[in-house]
Design a protein around this motif. Structure first.
Motif, short mmCIF file in Angstrom:
data_model
loop_
_atom_site.label_atom_id
_atom_site.label_comp_id
_atom_site.label_asym_id
_atom_site.label_seq_id
_atom_site.Cartn_x
_atom_site.Cartn_y
_atom_site.Cartn_z
N ALA A 1 75.45 56.16 29.27
CA ALA A 1 75.20 57.39 30.00
C ALA A 1 73.74 57.57 30.36
CB ALA A 1 75.68 58.59 29.18
N LEU A 2 72.83 56.98 29.61
CA LEU A 2 71.40 57.19 29.84
C LEU A 2 70.67 55.89 29.63
CD1 LEU A 2 68.93 58.99 30.35
CD2 LEU A 2 68.98 59.63 27.93
N ASP A 3 69.91 55.48 30.63
CA ASP A 3 69.12 54.27 30.56
C ASP A 3 67.86 54.56 29.75
OD1 ASP A 3 67.87 51.87 30.82
OD2 ASP A 3 67.55 52.00 32.99
N THR A 4 67.70 53.90 28.64
CA THR A 4 66.55 54.17 27.78
C THR A 4 65.23 53.77 28.42
OG1 THR A 4 66.95 52.03 26.71
CG2 THR A 4 67.87 54.00 25.65
N ALA A 5 65.28 52.98 29.50
CA ALA A 5 64.04 52.60 30.17
C ALA A 5 63.38 53.80 30.82
CB ALA A 5 64.31 51.52 31.21
N ALA A 6 64.15 54.87 31.04
CA ALA A 6 63.59 56.06 31.67
C ALA A 6 62.86 56.96 30.68
CB ALA A 6 64.70 56.85 32.36
#
Length: 798
Positions: free
Chosen positions: A617-622
């Motif tokens: 659900a959420l790209d940790t790169a962001a």
């Protein structure tokens, strides 16, 4: 001058012989001890050994202040000084980072260094800083790394050992410590720039209850030593009295005889003082190789305080003279070798009972103290403890005499034993006085310990059943974090990893009216299993998002929903240091399907809240400045699972912190006091055991001729062996009964002083059982000499 002439001179000395007569009579007693033949030397040797053992322990106790001061000074000297202001980089500075670890439960003190120039300071005990990739280690760590037991630790400390740390840089010779140099150290990873080592760390003030504990412990540990020395100077008393009867026969008065006996005791005590000093110096040289309860010291640390050493040197001879004079008051020595008790009166109890009562009154007079405050009068506490224990010692001879006087009949061994005790119960009571005091004091201390330890134990809230180790990953790179988590999951002995990546999210836009800064919340990314350990997520699949409320109530739900709510847009890249987006703002919208759930305490006892998202659900790169954390579950069947986890952490980053989860945490001061008491009590018990063995052998030697006569008349050796056993068992049983009463009374008074009204009676019985076991061991060790003393050649005389 002959004995006859000297006795005649003393006859006319009058009621006040003066100092010259005192010196002359003491000198005569010393000559009796030196030139008294084989018997005289045996008695002197036994007295010297007994007194010497006590002196060793007294000198050890007198060394405690210097040991503590030395350890404190070396500990202060190696503290990294970073100061209140940042240290500017120069050729005389270096970067310092703590890199301590643990190996099989033993702490390993370590630090990583990076010198900024050739003039960078070296830690105490290190001649010169090593080069990159090298380390200097303590001698104990060097030995451990070279042994097969240190294989796993060698894998963790991947530096080349090129030197050793000297004594100025170590708390003790058994300490595991190292300093390593790494060029990869930077200020961004939490290192501190320092310009030197050495800082005075003010000691914490002891809580009143701990101060009471220390005072009572000193009394409990030293009183058996004093009693044993007092017993040792009376070795061979019966033979000495028969020799002194010869002086009465040639005309010496009673005062001369008493002073002569004091001279004999003085010589034995001085020999014991010298022997104890020699033994102390010999033991001190090897003290570094001995570790008791994880404590050891350098030989130079074990140096008695000059004032206390002088006190021991004066007190021991004076004690010998005083005890002998007091003992001689109850004996009448007359001509023709007649030695009998002074008046035949039974021991009185009226003056003995007030002693423990007065001691308890003194303890209660101090008033209540607690961990929060209170006044501790050391004289009241110490005086009260001394009187209670002294009361038990003075009651013991009366109790033995009163009880054994009622014994009638029974088997032959029992009759031999009880008749011997009825004729002379004093030596038997003196022999077990030390164990009586030791057991009584141990019972009181254990009662006090069990009642106050809750004040020094903190419930951490951690759950070691869900996870055993907590690892903080000092990296902000998402790819590195994922690799770290993968390594832990493939580590030997690891059953599971609760791994999360944490950051923050804030509400986009400017600050609104009434706000000092935009509201923000925590963002946690992890798989379903990991998130389920942090919140009551219920059914979960990759791609799900949750808004987690703080179940503790510390964070208002309304404030949380200002940022974290289904359908809200949040700013992910607001920098922690700058408070502004790092470049173009990166926003993310919380899915409207996000479920609102309650938080759950994680295994470390902490509670997380905010936005919980799965990787789909959420790209940790962001995320901005992400922090990673892992809580590791290990397999109890794998013995070194914890060491494998620490090795993996060290391979990832030497500065990675690995913390063991535990539900209770003990106060360090309480732990130090407890360890110190265990060390001291071990030494005291060893002295008591040795002292009881010497006392038993001395009593058997006194009865050698009697035993030989009984054997010559056909008495079975087994009968005599059982009689000796009963002679020991009866006083021991009475002594332990008095110890139970005195220890419980002293313990209850101490509990009242500490304001406690609950106590654990179960701690009493192990102490009593330990005392009885110690006596049993000593009795068994005395049986071989007993068999040898029963030979017919014991009838020979000169």
């Amino acid at each position: 001058m002959s004995v006859h002439e000297e006795g005649a001179r003393n006859q006319g000395s009058g009621p006040d012989p003066g100092r010259a007569s005192w010196a002359r009579d003491l000198a005569m007693g010393i000559r009796f001890a030196v030139g008294g033949g084989r018997e005289g030397w045996i008695r002197t040797a036994l007295t010297a050994v007994g007194v010497g053992l006590g002196v060793v322990l007294l000198l050890g106790a007198a060394s405690i202040p210097h040991i503590l001061e030395s350890r404190q000074a070396r500990g202060d000297a190696r503290v990294a000084v970073d100061g209140d202001r940042p240290v500017k980089r120069s050729s005389a500075t270096l970067l310092y980072a703590d890199a301590g670890t643990s190996f099989h439960g033993d702490p390993v003190r370590g630090a990583l260094l990076r010198p900024d120039g050739p003039d960078a300071p070296a830690p105490p005990g290190v001649r010169a800083l090593p080069h990159h990739g090298e380390m200097v280690v303590s001698p104990a760590l060097k030995e451990l790394l070279a042994s097969p037991e240190g294989t796993l630790l060698r894998e963790r400390l991947r530096f080349k050992a090129v030197g050793t740390i000297g004594e100025p840089g170590l708390a003790g010779p058994g300490e595991l410590a190292y300093y390593a140099v790494s060029d990869r150290l930077t200020e961004e990873d939490g290192s501190s720039r320092i310009a030197g080592f050495g800082s005075r760390i003010p000691p914490r003030e002891l809580p009143p209850t701990l101060l009471v504990l220390i005072i009572v412990a000193c009394v409990v540990l030293l009183m058996p030593v004093a009693l044993f020395i007092a017993t040792a100077v009376r070795f061979g008393g019966e033979r000495r009295d028969r020799r002194l009867a010869a002086l009465r026969l040639i005309g010496a008065d009673r005062r001369t005889v008493r002073r002569t006996a004091a001279g004999e005791a003085l010589f034995g005590a001085v020999c014991g003082l010298l022997l104890g000093t020699v033994l102390f110096l010999a033991v001190r040289q090897g003290i570094g190789s001995v570790t008791v309860w994880d404590v050891n010291a350098f030989p130079g640390d074990v140096t008695p305080s000059p004032a206390l050493a002088a006190l021991v040197a004066v007190a021991v001879p004076l004690c010998a003279v005083g005890v002998t004079l007091v003992a001689m008051r109850g004996v009448v020595i007359e001509p023709l070798g007649v030695v009998r008790s002074g008046s035949g009166r039974r021991r009185r109890v009226w003056w003995r009972l007030p002693l423990p009562v007065a001691g308890i009154a003194l303890l209660l007079a101090n008033g209540q103290v607690g961990t929060g405050g209170g006044t501790v009068d050391p004289y009241l506490i110490a005086g009260g403890a001394v009187l209670v224990l002294l009361g038990a010692v003075t009651l013991l001879p009366w109790a033995v005499e009163a009880v054994v006087g009622r014994f009638r009949g029974g088997p032959v061994p029992w009759q031999l034993a009880t008749r011997r005790l009825q004729l002379s119960s004093g030596p038997a009571a003196r022999a077990v006085s030390g164990i009586t005091v030791a057991v009584a004091g141990a019972i009181a201390l254990q009662l006090f310990f069990s009642a106050i330890q809750g004040d020094f134990m903190k419930v951490t809230g951690q759950d070691p059943h869900r996870a055993q180790q907590d690892v903080m990953l000092p990296s902000h790179d998402v790819a590195t974090i994922r690799e770290m988590v993968a390594r832990f999951r493939t580590t030997k002995g690891v059953r599971g990893v609760i791994a999360t990546i944490e950051s923050t999210a804030s509400r986009p836009g400017p600050v609104r009216r009434g706000e000092d800064f935009p509201p923000s919340t925590q963002v946690t990314v992890g798989d379903c299993a990991s998130l389920g350990e942090l919140a009551h997520t219920g059914p979960c699949k990759d791609g799900d998002v949750f808004v987690v409320k703080d179940s503790t109530g510390m964070v208002d739900t309304g404030y949380l929903f200002k940022t974290a709510r289904p359908g809200a847009r949040v700013l992910l890249d607001q920098g922690i240091r700058t408070g502004k987006p790092d470049g173009a703002p990166r926003t993310w919208t919380v899915p409207r399907t996000a479920r609102i759930v309650d938080s759950r305490k994680d295994p470390s006892g902490q509670t997380a809240f905010g936005i919980f998202a799965t990787p789909g659900a959420l790209d940790t790169a962001a995320l901005a400045d992400p922090q990673a954390r892992a809580m590791v579950r290990t397999d109890p069947a794998v013995t070194d699972a914890a060491e494998y986890v620490r090795n993996t952490a060290a391979r990832i980053d030497p500065l990675m912190a690995v913390r063991t989860l535990q539900n209770l945490e003990r106060d360090k001061q309480f732990g130090s006091v407890r360890t110190g008491l265990l060390v001291a009590s071990t030494a005291t018990l060893a002295l008591i055991a040795a002292g009881m063995l010497v006392t038993t052998l001395e009593q058997l030697r006194e009865r050698r001729r009697l035993l030989s006569v009984l054997v010559a008349f056909g008495t079975r050796r087994a009968t005599l062996g059982w009689s000796v056993l009963w002679q020991t068992a009866v006083p021991v049983a009475l002594g332990l009964a008095l110890a139970l009463a005195a220890g419980a009374g002293l313990g209850l008074a101490l509990l009242r002083t500490a304001g406690k009204d609950t106590f654990d009676w179960s701690v009493i019985w192990p102490m009593a059982g330990g005392g009885a076991g110690l006596v049993a061991v000593v009795t068994l060790l005395s049986l071989p000499p007993l068999w040898r003393l029963m030979r017919p050649d014991g009838l020979r005389t000169e």
